[in-house]
Design a protein around this motif. Structure first.
Motif, PDB file in Angstrom:
ATOM      1  N   ARG A  70       0.878  -1.181  -0.158  1.00  0.00           N
ATOM      2  CA  ARG A  70       0.069   0.092  -0.057  1.00  0.00           C
ATOM      3  C   ARG A  70       0.923   1.360  -0.069  1.00  0.00           C
ATOM      4  O   ARG A  70       0.532   2.175  -0.674  1.00  0.00           O
ATOM      5  CB  ARG A  70      -0.978   0.079   1.356  1.00  0.00           C
ATOM      6  N   ILE A  74       0.631   4.211  -2.748  1.00  0.00           N
ATOM      7  CA  ILE A  74       0.565   5.685  -2.490  1.00  0.00           C
ATOM      8  C   ILE A  74       1.667   6.651  -3.170  1.00  0.00           C
ATOM      9  O   ILE A  74       1.452   7.541  -3.903  1.00  0.00           O
ATOM     10  CB  ILE A  74       0.276   5.831  -1.141  1.00  0.00           C
ATOM     11  N   GLU A  80      -4.538   5.295  -3.625  1.00  0.00           N
ATOM     12  CA  GLU A  80      -4.560   4.524  -2.205  1.00  0.00           C
ATOM     13  C   GLU A  80      -4.267   3.261  -2.678  1.00  0.00           C
ATOM     14  O   GLU A  80      -3.660   2.378  -1.881  1.00  0.00           O
ATOM     15  CB  GLU A  80      -5.893   4.552  -1.700  1.00  0.00           C
ATOM     16  N   HIS A 237      -5.184   8.483   4.587  1.00  0.00           N
ATOM     17  CA  HIS A 237      -5.151   7.376   3.937  1.00  0.00           C
ATOM     18  C   HIS A 237      -6.153   6.234   4.497  1.00  0.00           C
ATOM     19  O   HIS A 237      -6.537   6.126   5.844  1.00  0.00           O
ATOM     20  CB  HIS A 237      -3.793   6.738   3.755  1.00  0.00           C
TER      21      HIS A 237
END
Ligand SMILES: Cc1ncc(COP(=O)(O)O)c(C=O)c1O
Length: 383
Positions: A70, A74, A80, A237
């Motif tokens: 992740r 990003i 995302e 996030h």
């Protein structure tokens, strides 16, 4: 009759009891259960041990993989999550989490076959895929250091450089292992470790850690594990509750003192197995690469004749436990079906391995006499 488990965690606890009990008592005294001082102390110690700038404690090896991926999504794409057109190459012969965390990060896993002898991803086939017309938008590769042995990290990093890919090393099974003297987890963009109790460095529950030299992605992981923000009441996030428990960190700090000794002990057991079993007709012992310092999370044999299930049953009847890691290659699982993953060429080596491998007890405190007993029992299967 002897009873030999795969691993004897009680024996290990007795061996380190004073250190572990003192560590637990310290936590009971300070009561700082969430991100207490032991978490930072463990992160700093492991970062120094691996030779990396940052280590970040996490709630499991699985969440470590997800958060690493992740953070890369990003930082590299500004999104995302990856999307289904983003491909991440990995091995089909691993624990489910390696592939399923790629799905959870939004990308498509591309399964490429393993080397038939080391069971690690076949880097020659990875190159073939990257230069083939079937190649899609490949963004990264997740090599797994299976059973405690490094992949060919020279070639993995060469491919990453040539094709502009990130590398997340799945080091769940190889804490302390290295490639040409460099600790695993310090070579790619991220290293992802598991502290599952049975791992070489295992806690008393779930846990993991992420290693990286990159300040920006380290900061992103620290946000993701606290719900996605620097301030958990005002987040940026889509995050997780992904922290490592203070209590686990305290236990791991106590056990970390013994990691080199315990990895050496594993090596000794493996050496005795090698000497006793090498060259037997019908059984193949593990092949180790000269550049990899194997830490033998598992000692895994392959049968080339006879029935693996029958072998396991006969060993069980003699009190010797065995396990199969892994009976189903990932590309055969429903979760990776329905177009959620991709395969390249034949995955016959992974399929054959899943039908023919089994692992022997590799308890670091196992006596030479017990190891000799296992050897005699295995010899009895093929003589
Ligand atoms: C290769 C591999 N990757 C990922 C994981 C996931 O780690 P955990 O069980 O700590 O979530 C494991 C361990 O079980 C593993 O063996």
């Amino acid at each position: 009759m002897k009873q030999l488990p795969m691993l004897d965690l009680r024996l290990q606890y007795e061996y380190m009891k004073n250190d572990i009990d003192a560590a637990l008592k310290k936590c009971l005294d300070h009561q700082k259960w969430i991100l207490g001082p032991e978490v930072k102390e463990l992160e700093d110690k492991i970062a120094a041990y691996l030779g990396v700038k940052h280590c970040i404690g996490a709630s499991s090896g699985t969440e470590s993989l997800v958060m690493s991926l992740r953070a890369l999504s990003i930082s590299l794409t500004g999104r995302e999550f990856f999307d289904g057109t983003d491909e991440i190459i990995t091995t089909p012969f691993t624990f489910t989490a390696t592939g399923d965390t790629i799905l959870r990060a939004g990308a498509t896993p591309v399964f490429i076959d393993v080397d038939p002898d080391t069971y690690n991803i076949d880097v020659r086939k990875v190159r073939q895929y990257l230069t083939s017309p079937q190649k899609g938008k490949v963004v990264g590769i997740v090599p797994v250091h299976l059973y405690g042995q490094s992949c060919d990290m020279d070639e993995v990093m060469r491919l990453a450089g040539e094709f502009n890919l990130f590398v997340v090393e799945d080091v769940a099974q190889a804490f302390g292992g290295s490639w040409k003297g460099r600790k695993l987890g310090s070579i790619g963009d991220f290293g992802s470790f598991s502290f599952f109790p049975a791992k070489n460095l295992g806690g008393f529950g779930d846990g993991g850690i992420i290693s990286t030299n990159n300040d920006q992605t380290a900061e992103l992981v620290r946000m993701l594990l606290k719900h996605g923000g620097k301030d958990k009441y005002n987040v940026d996030h889509v995050g997780y509750n992904g922290r490592l428990d203070t209590l686990q960190a305290a236990i791991l700090l106590a056990k970390f003192k013994y990691i080199e000794e315990f990895n050496e002990r594993r090596g000794r057991v493996a050496g005795q197995y090698d000497n006793g079993l090498k060259g037997l007709d019908g059984i193949v012992t593990p092949r180790t690469l000269p550049d990899a310092q194997h830490v033998y999370h598992q000692y895994t044999l392959r049968c080339t004749r006879g029935d693996r299930d029958e072998f396991q049953k006969r060993l069980k009847d003699k009190g010797v436990s065995t396990m199969v890691y892994y009976p189903y290659p990932l590309h055969k699982m429903k979760v990776f079906g329905n177009g959620r993953s991709k395969t390249f060429g034949s995955l016959a080596n992974a399929e054959k391995a899943s039908e023919s491998v089994f692992s022997l007890p590799i308890e670091p405190l196992q006596s030479a006499e017990d190891t000799a007993y296992v050897i005699e029992c295995v010899k009895g299967l093929v003589s």
